[in-house]
Every structure is written in structure tokens, then in C-alpha cells.
Design a protein around this motif. Structure first.
Motif, mmCIF file in Angstrom:
data_model
loop_
_atom_site.group_PDB
_atom_site.id
_atom_site.type_symbol
_atom_site.label_atom_id
_atom_site.label_comp_id
_atom_site.label_asym_id
_atom_site.label_seq_id
_atom_site.Cartn_x
_atom_site.Cartn_y
_atom_site.Cartn_z
ATOM 1 N N UNK A 11 0.814 -1.212 0.000
ATOM 2 C CA UNK A 11 0.000 0.000 0.000
ATOM 3 C C UNK A 11 0.850 1.266 0.000
ATOM 4 N N UNK A 12 1.516 1.559 1.128
ATOM 5 C CA UNK A 12 2.259 2.810 1.243
ATOM 6 C C UNK A 12 3.480 2.809 0.326
ATOM 7 N N UNK A 13 3.546 3.817 -0.547
ATOM 8 C CA UNK A 13 4.650 3.912 -1.496
ATOM 9 C C UNK A 13 4.423 3.125 -2.767
ATOM 10 N N UNK A 50 4.764 -2.310 16.590
ATOM 11 C CA UNK A 50 3.422 -1.718 16.501
ATOM 12 C C UNK A 50 2.636 -2.296 15.339
ATOM 13 N N UNK A 51 3.316 -2.514 14.205
ATOM 14 C CA UNK A 51 2.631 -3.022 13.015
ATOM 15 C C UNK A 51 2.217 -4.476 13.154
ATOM 16 N N UNK A 52 2.789 -5.187 14.097
ATOM 17 C CA UNK A 52 2.371 -6.573 14.326
ATOM 18 C C UNK A 52 1.202 -6.662 15.301
ATOM 19 N N UNK A 53 0.779 -5.517 15.840
ATOM 20 C CA UNK A 53 -0.384 -5.493 16.719
ATOM 21 C C UNK A 53 -0.139 -6.077 18.092
ATOM 22 N N UNK A 54 1.116 -6.253 18.477
ATOM 23 C CA UNK A 54 1.399 -6.981 19.719
ATOM 24 C C UNK A 54 1.029 -6.204 20.978
ATOM 25 N N UNK A 117 -0.354 -5.051 3.509
ATOM 26 C CA UNK A 117 0.329 -3.887 4.067
ATOM 27 C C UNK A 117 0.865 -4.135 5.469
ATOM 28 N N UNK A 118 2.133 -3.776 5.663
ATOM 29 C CA UNK A 118 2.659 -3.604 7.012
ATOM 30 C C UNK A 118 2.140 -2.260 7.488
ATOM 31 N N UNK A 119 1.281 -2.257 8.476
ATOM 32 C CA UNK A 119 0.652 -0.999 8.887
ATOM 33 C C UNK A 119 0.246 -1.060 10.346
ATOM 34 N N UNK A 146 -1.011 -10.095 12.881
ATOM 35 C CA UNK A 146 -0.006 -10.362 13.895
ATOM 36 C C UNK A 146 1.348 -10.749 13.342
ATOM 37 N N UNK A 147 1.563 -10.510 12.070
ATOM 38 C CA UNK A 147 2.842 -10.798 11.403
ATOM 39 C C UNK A 147 3.170 -9.643 10.478
ATOM 40 N N UNK A 148 4.453 -9.452 10.214
ATOM 41 C CA UNK A 148 4.900 -8.434 9.263
ATOM 42 C C UNK A 148 5.671 -9.101 8.131
#
Length: 232
Positions: A11-13, A50-54, A117-119, A146-148
Motif C-alpha cells: 500500500x504505502x509507497x 506496533x505493526x504486528x499489533x502486539x 500492508x505492514x501498517x 499479527x505478522x509483518x
């Protein structure tokens, strides 16, 4: 008949122009009582956590960020800062002019589309309001899974939801998070988007050693879908 059954996009970029933090992010820092450069440094070094939602919800995550920055705002301040950060990330998000036409053309050709997306929490909240939303058959967000990237789970989750094989998918990304080699390991064909504006893109763990196929615009992706594979 199209060479690929699905095209999956970062997504981003990729679907968006380069991302840079605007002055709107200053409001988040002010609400938290944190120096802007301190908050920025913590956000940068904790992106994948943060992007993994942990750390849970957007509010819980921002409170954890504050602890890393050494500030302890009130619950009301955290709630206000979460809303301010949402607005700031949304303001930084500018779709590429060719994003909607390219996605629409892929769908016209019978090719399914999706985003991986990693987001953090903001993108799942505002993507449904963007012009590309009706043109995406699947959306896979790291903060929800929960994964990047480059974890194969993200790519395989998209395939499962689309009911397609990885080898029938084309993956397009700017190369952040080593996503291109990740897509390859998952069994997909990967191509790097090297648009001129990405020279100033905010990106983490960029795949600068990528030696695979490259395109300069999303319009070129449509052409790749119908390209005849080179003979072995």
C-alpha cells in the motif's frame, strides 16, 4: 487470457505516492506532552512491534509508545492523540494518479486484486473511504494478522482469501520490509515499483539489493499481466 490470476499490491509507497511525515504529526506529540523528535524516534524504532499489533488497540499501543518515550499522559490525552495521529496518517496518504485506473483495468481483465500492508491501526480504519477500496478484493493488514513482511503468512493469507495459488499471483511493492524476496519465497512473482518520487519515501528495512524485475509506474503492471512468459 491473463498470465496471472491475481495481482497483490503493497500500500504505502506503491498504491500511494511517497510517504513523508507532515507537520500534522506535531499535534500528536503536543497532546502527549512529548518532544516531537523523541516521539518520532520511538515510532521509527518500534514500527514492526506496533505493526504486528502486539500491544493491542490503538490506544494501548500509543500508551506503550509513551512509556518508551518517558511520558505518561492522561487517558483523555491518549484518546485525543490517537485521533490526531489517525488524521495525520490519513493526511500523509495520497493515492497515485494511476492507482484507480490500473486497478480498474486489472479487474476489467478478470484479474483479482488485493493489498498486503505492514501498517498500524490507522490504515484499516481509513482505507474503506479511499477510491481504491471498491477495487480491492482482499486486504491483508499486518496489525490484524499479527505478522509483518516478509513473513509468508501475509502472502498466503491473501492467496487463501482469494482462492488462488501463490504461483498464479504477481506481487508489486516498493521493496520496504524486504517484501519482494518474501513474496518470492511464498511462491509469487515479485516486481519492484521504482517510481521517481520514492527517493524521499519513509520506508523501513528497504530491499536495496533487489535484482529482480522493476517497473516505473503502476500502469506498467497492467502490461505485465498479459506478458507472455519467457521460454525456459
Amino acid at each position: 487470457m491473463s498470465r496471472y490470476h491475481a495481482v497483490l499490491f503493497d500500500f504505502f509507497g506503491t498504491l500511494t505516492r511517497c510517504v513523508r511525515r507532515s507537520s500534522a504529526h506535531r499535534t500528536t506529540a503536543e497532546l502527549l506532552g512529548c518532544p516531537e523528535d523523541t516521539l518520532t524516534a520511538v515510532l521509527d524504532r518500534t514500527f514492526y512491534q506496533r505493526a504486528s499489533g502486539r500491544h493491542g488497540t490503538a490506544e494501548a499501543t500509543l500508551r506503550w509508545v509513551c512509556a518508551q518515550a518517558g511520558v505518561h499522559p492522561s487517558d483523555a490525552a491518549v484518546r485525543a492523540a490517537v485521533a490526531a495521529r489517525h488524521r495525520a496518517v490519513r493526511a500523509d496518504t495520497r493515492l497515485r494518479e494511476e492507482a484507480v485506473p490500473a486497478l480498474a483495468e486489472l479487474r476489467r481483465r478478470g484479474v483479482r486484486t488485493g493489498v498486503i500492508s505492514d501498517c498500524t491501526h490507522e490504515l484499516p480504519a481509513f482505507l474503506p473511504q479511499l477510491a481504491v477500496a471498491p477495487l480491492l478484493d482482499v486486504r491483508v493488514y499486518s496489525v490484524q494478522l499479527g505478522r509483518c513482511k516478509p513473513d509468508p503468512a501475509l502472502y498466503l493469507a491473501a492467496c487463501h482469501r482469494l482462492d488462488v495459488r501463490p504461483q498464479d499471483c504477481l506481487y508489486v511493492g516498493d521493496g520496504g520490509s524486504r517484501e519482494l524476496s518474501g513474496a518470492q519465497r511464498a511462491g509469487m512473482t515479485a516486481v519492484r515499483l521504482a517510481a521517481p518520487d520514492l527517493a524521499d519515501h519513509l520506508v523501513f528495512d528497504a530491499e536495496r539489493d533487489w535484482d529482480g524485475p522493476v517497473v516505473g509506474s503502476l500502469s506498467e503492471v497492467v502490461e505485465l499481466v498479459d506478458a507472455v512468459p519467457a521460454p525456459c
